[in-house]
Design a protein around this motif. Structure first.
Motif, PDB file in Angstrom:
ATOM      1  N   ASN A   1      15.785  -1.975  -5.203  1.00 19.83           N
ATOM      2  CA  ASN A   1      16.405  -1.545  -3.956  1.00 19.83           C
ATOM      3  C   ASN A   1      15.559  -0.492  -3.239  1.00 19.83           C
ATOM      4  N   TRP A   2      14.908   0.330  -4.012  1.00 20.75           N
ATOM      5  CA  TRP A   2      13.976   1.293  -3.408  1.00 20.75           C
ATOM      6  C   TRP A   2      12.849   0.529  -2.714  1.00 20.75           C
ATOM      7  N   LEU A   3      12.347  -0.495  -3.380  1.00 19.60           N
ATOM      8  CA  LEU A   3      11.272  -1.303  -2.803  1.00 19.60           C
ATOM      9  C   LEU A   3      11.754  -2.023  -1.542  1.00 19.60           C
ATOM     10  N   MET A   4      12.991  -2.502  -1.607  1.00 22.47           N
ATOM     11  CA  MET A   4      13.540  -3.200  -0.441  1.00 22.47           C
ATOM     12  C   MET A   4      13.726  -2.250   0.738  1.00 22.47           C
ATOM     13  N   ARG A   5      14.080  -1.012   0.451  1.00 23.16           N
ATOM     14  CA  ARG A   5      14.270  -0.056   1.560  1.00 23.16           C
ATOM     15  C   ARG A   5      12.950   0.244   2.246  1.00 23.16           C
ATOM     16  N   ILE A   6      11.900   0.416   1.444  1.00 21.02           N
ATOM     17  CA  ILE A   6      10.578   0.637   2.048  1.00 21.02           C
ATOM     18  C   ILE A   6      10.216  -0.569   2.912  1.00 21.02           C
ATOM     19  N   THR A   7      10.490  -1.747   2.384  1.00 18.45           N
ATOM     20  CA  THR A   7      10.156  -2.987   3.087  1.00 18.45           C
ATOM     21  C   THR A   7      10.952  -3.111   4.386  1.00 18.45           C
ATOM     22  N   ARG A   8      12.229  -2.864   4.274  1.00 21.05           N
ATOM     23  CA  ARG A   8      13.090  -3.018   5.436  1.00 21.05           C
ATOM     24  C   ARG A   8      12.720  -2.002   6.527  1.00 21.05           C
ATOM     25  N   ASN A   9      12.508  -0.741   6.117  1.00 19.88           N
ATOM     26  CA  ASN A   9      12.138   0.275   7.104  1.00 19.88           C
ATOM     27  C   ASN A   9      10.828  -0.080   7.783  1.00 19.88           C
ATOM     28  N   HIS A  10       9.881  -0.577   7.007  1.00 18.25           N
ATOM     29  CA  HIS A  10       8.595  -0.951   7.585  1.00 18.25           C
ATOM     30  C   HIS A  10       8.781  -2.092   8.586  1.00 18.25           C
ATOM     31  N   ALA A  11       9.556  -3.086   8.196  1.00 20.98           N
ATOM     32  CA  ALA A  11       9.758  -4.244   9.070  1.00 20.98           C
ATOM     33  C   ALA A  11      10.474  -3.835  10.358  1.00 20.98           C
ATOM     34  N   LEU A  12      11.473  -2.975  10.233  1.00 16.25           N
ATOM     35  CA  LEU A  12      12.210  -2.568  11.433  1.00 16.25           C
ATOM     36  C   LEU A  12      11.334  -1.710  12.351  1.00 16.25           C
ATOM     37  N   ASP A  13      10.524  -0.841  11.756  1.00 18.08           N
ATOM     38  CA  ASP A  13       9.583  -0.050  12.567  1.00 18.08           C
ATOM     39  C   ASP A  13       8.664  -0.970  13.346  1.00 18.08           C
ATOM     40  N   ARG A  14       8.187  -1.968  12.640  1.00 19.72           N
ATOM     41  CA  ARG A  14       7.266  -2.918  13.246  1.00 19.72           C
ATOM     42  C   ARG A  14       7.944  -3.645  14.417  1.00 19.72           C
ATOM     43  N   LEU A  15       9.168  -4.066  14.199  1.00 20.84           N
ATOM     44  CA  LEU A  15       9.909  -4.735  15.269  1.00 20.84           C
ATOM     45  C   LEU A  15      10.075  -3.819  16.472  1.00 20.84           C
ATOM     46  N   ARG A  16      10.346  -2.554  16.189  1.00 11.28           N
ATOM     47  CA  ARG A  16      10.614  -1.618  17.282  1.00 11.28           C
ATOM     48  C   ARG A  16       9.360  -1.344  18.084  1.00 11.28           C
TER      49      ARG A  16
ATOM     50  N   LEU B   1       0.844  -1.202   0.000  1.00  8.78           N
ATOM     51  CA  LEU B   1       0.000   0.000   0.000  1.00  8.78           C
ATOM     52  C   LEU B   1       0.878   1.251   0.000  1.00  8.78           C
ATOM     53  N   LYS B   2       1.975   1.200   0.769  1.00 12.34           N
ATOM     54  CA  LYS B   2       2.918   2.330   0.758  1.00 12.34           C
ATOM     55  C   LYS B   2       3.481   2.530  -0.646  1.00 12.34           C
ATOM     56  N   ILE B   3       3.859   1.425  -1.273  1.00 10.94           N
ATOM     57  CA  ILE B   3       4.438   1.522  -2.611  1.00 10.94           C
ATOM     58  C   ILE B   3       3.437   2.155  -3.577  1.00 10.94           C
ATOM     59  N   TRP B   4       2.210   1.730  -3.470  1.00 13.10           N
ATOM     60  CA  TRP B   4       1.146   2.277  -4.337  1.00 13.10           C
ATOM     61  C   TRP B   4       1.013   3.786  -4.149  1.00 13.10           C
ATOM     62  N   HIS B   5       1.017   4.201  -2.891  1.00  7.42           N
ATOM     63  CA  HIS B   5       0.809   5.625  -2.632  1.00  7.42           C
ATOM     64  C   HIS B   5       2.064   6.462  -2.833  1.00  7.42           C
ATOM     65  N   ARG B   6       3.221   5.812  -2.774  1.00 11.03           N
ATOM     66  CA  ARG B   6       4.458   6.593  -2.866  1.00 11.03           C
ATOM     67  C   ARG B   6       5.224   6.365  -4.161  1.00 11.03           C
ATOM     68  N   ALA B   7       4.615   5.688  -5.119  1.00 12.92           N
ATOM     69  CA  ALA B   7       5.327   5.346  -6.354  1.00 12.92           C
ATOM     70  C   ALA B   7       5.930   6.586  -7.022  1.00 12.92           C
ATOM     71  N   ALA B   8       5.250   7.708  -6.869  1.00 17.96           N
ATOM     72  CA  ALA B   8       5.745   8.928  -7.523  1.00 17.96           C
ATOM     73  C   ALA B   8       7.052   9.415  -6.908  1.00 17.96           C
ATOM     74  N   ASP B   9       7.384   8.929  -5.702  1.00 10.63           N
ATOM     75  CA  ASP B   9       8.609   9.395  -5.045  1.00 10.63           C
ATOM     76  C   ASP B   9       9.855   8.667  -5.529  1.00 10.63           C
ATOM     77  N   TYR B  10       9.670   7.602  -6.297  1.00 10.39           N
ATOM     78  CA  TYR B  10      10.840   6.840  -6.729  1.00 10.39           C
ATOM     79  C   TYR B  10      11.728   7.700  -7.644  1.00 10.39           C
ATOM     80  N   ARG B  11      13.033   7.709  -7.353  1.00  9.51           N
ATOM     81  CA  ARG B  11      13.981   8.475  -8.173  1.00  9.51           C
ATOM     82  C   ARG B  11      15.004   7.524  -8.778  1.00  9.51           C
TER      83      ARG B  11
END
Lengths: 182, 233
Positions: A74-89, A56-66
């Motif tokens: 790698n952009w997709l992986m960063r969103i994924t990793r940040n989300h997962a780490l936030d969740r863990l925290r 859902l984040k990717i869908w809403h933020r697709a325009a931010d990809y540079r």
């Protein structure tokens, strides 16, 4: 791995709310992102929820990809990793027991990243430089990156004082940087 | 604290590696918001670490995950085509708060309306917390539309103002660009009579985030930042 140009095109289409492009993007990239989430979050139901939120984040933020900031995956992986780490925290953590993947895996010419056509010379160099680190330095970096281990958790897992662990991470990074810039 | 380039680089590496504890990470993130050098260092480390991501094995998620995602991005029932659908313009929340905010703000933002025949129209775009982002106003005795931006886009982006299709899509079936929003502060946009009339007929307006200089196409290409309607005061 999907062609970066295909993924980039799909992301641009997603930014224009093209649902078919989004579906295609999901088919191509979700197995990689899911595997990463399973690795970090452990429980399949948590990983499934997270995968949903990530897309859902990717869908809403697709325009931010540079494109100039790296390949789409790698952009997709960063969103994924940040989300997962936030969740863990946000959840109370259980004691950690992971082992990083065997370092040899990274260097094997068949399974590792080194042979991939999409892997740039910079990345290959990064792997080579990691290989030159002391084992503890490399392991701290891999546990931190792959599983979101904080300094405290590294100290627990690696049975070393906090200050020692901090310096493993810090010196490891400094050495990698110096090695890359040689 | 003054961070020299070497310290920045090391901290950026720790941040990207993910080893920082919560307090350190928050301090770092606060600084990241304004320190471009630090942002560059983070980007460089991210690119280095990307190699880990590339080597991951793949695991196919169960079908139900996509089904729920699909449900959550499904458009609302559309009447009159994509461009006429408010569901297309994502910021329904902004839309709902516009009228209330417009009335509250009018006394602050507009000069008092004299007792004559002049009517002032205003629309306010807000974020989810009802903070105003853009204020658009037009007076019946002027050819110009006054636009004020209370936010500014990233360096290589511009905000663009659009007139949405009318409900029946008789006059317009696609959005019409009214011009770029100022990068902060207020400006006047000169409008044709047709557009002025259309705007006064309570047509919807939208602001989208576009590449610098505006949409490369005749229609919006970027995410929509808000939707609002002009109301007469």
């Amino acid at each position: 791995m999907a062609d970066p140009e295909v993924l980039q095109h799909l992301l641009f289409q997603c930014a224009r709310e093209d649902r078919n492009a989004f579906s295609r993007l999901y088919q191509l990239t979700s197995p990689k992102l899911f595997s990463f989430l399973l690795r970090i979050l452990k429980k399949p139901d948590l990983a499934e929820d997270a995968l949903q939120e990530v897309f859902l984040k990717i869908w809403h933020r697709a325009a931010d990809y540079r494109p100039d900031r790296g390949a789409p995956i790698n952009w997709l992986m960063r969103i994924t990793r940040n989300h997962a780490l936030d969740r863990l925290r946000r959840t109370a953590r259980e004691p950690r027991t992971e082992e990083p993947p065997e370092w040899e895996e990274w260097l094997s010419p068949d399974a590792g990243p080194v042979d991939q056509a999409s892997t740039s010379a910079d990345m290959t160099r990064f792997v080579e430089c990691l290989d030159e680190l002391q084992e503890e330095q490399r392991k701290s970096l891999l546990l931190a990156y792959y599983y979101g281990y904080t300094h405290d958790e590294l100290a627990d897992t690696m049975k070393a004082p906090l200050g020692t662990v901090k310096s493993w991470v810090r010196r490891g990074l400094q050495r990698v940087k110096a090695c890359i810039e040689q | 604290m003054d961070w020299d380039p070497q310290l920045k680089n090391t901290l950026a590496g720790e941040f990207v590696a993910g080893a920082m504890d919560d307090a350190a990470r928050r301090t770092f993130e606060d600084r990241l918001a304004w320190d471009d050098e630090l942002r560059d260092a983070v980007n460089t480390w991210e690119r280095r670490f990307d190699v880990f991501a590339e080597a991951l094995p793949e695991v196919k998620p169960p079908k139900r995950v996509w089904k729920s995602i699909e449900r959550r991005i499904a458009p609302e029932p559309v009447s009159g085509g994509l461009w006429g659908s408010l569901a297309f313009w994502r910021s329904a929340a902004a839309f709902a708060t516009v009228a209330a905010v417009a009335l509250g703000l009018s006394s602050m933002l507009l000069k008092p309306v004299d007792g004559g025949a002049k009517t002032v129209y205003v629309a306010v775009f807000t974020d989810e917390k009802a903070n105003p982002l853009f204020v658009v106003s037009q007076s019946s005795d002027s050819d110009d539309m006054r636009v004020r931006a209370l936010t500014h886009p990233e360096a290589d982006k511009s905000y663009e103002l659009w007139l949405l299709p009318d409900k029946e899509q008789k006059q317009r079936t696609q959005p019409v660009s009214l011009g770029l929003m100022p990068e902060g502060g207020a400006e006047n946009l000169r409008l044709s009579k047709n557009l002025r009339d259309a705007i006064r007929e309570a047509a919807g307006l939208a602001v989208s985030l576009e590449p610098y200089g505006g949409s490369p196409k005749p229609v919006p290409t970027g995410p929509v930042k808000g939707v609002a309607t002009m109301v007469a005061l």
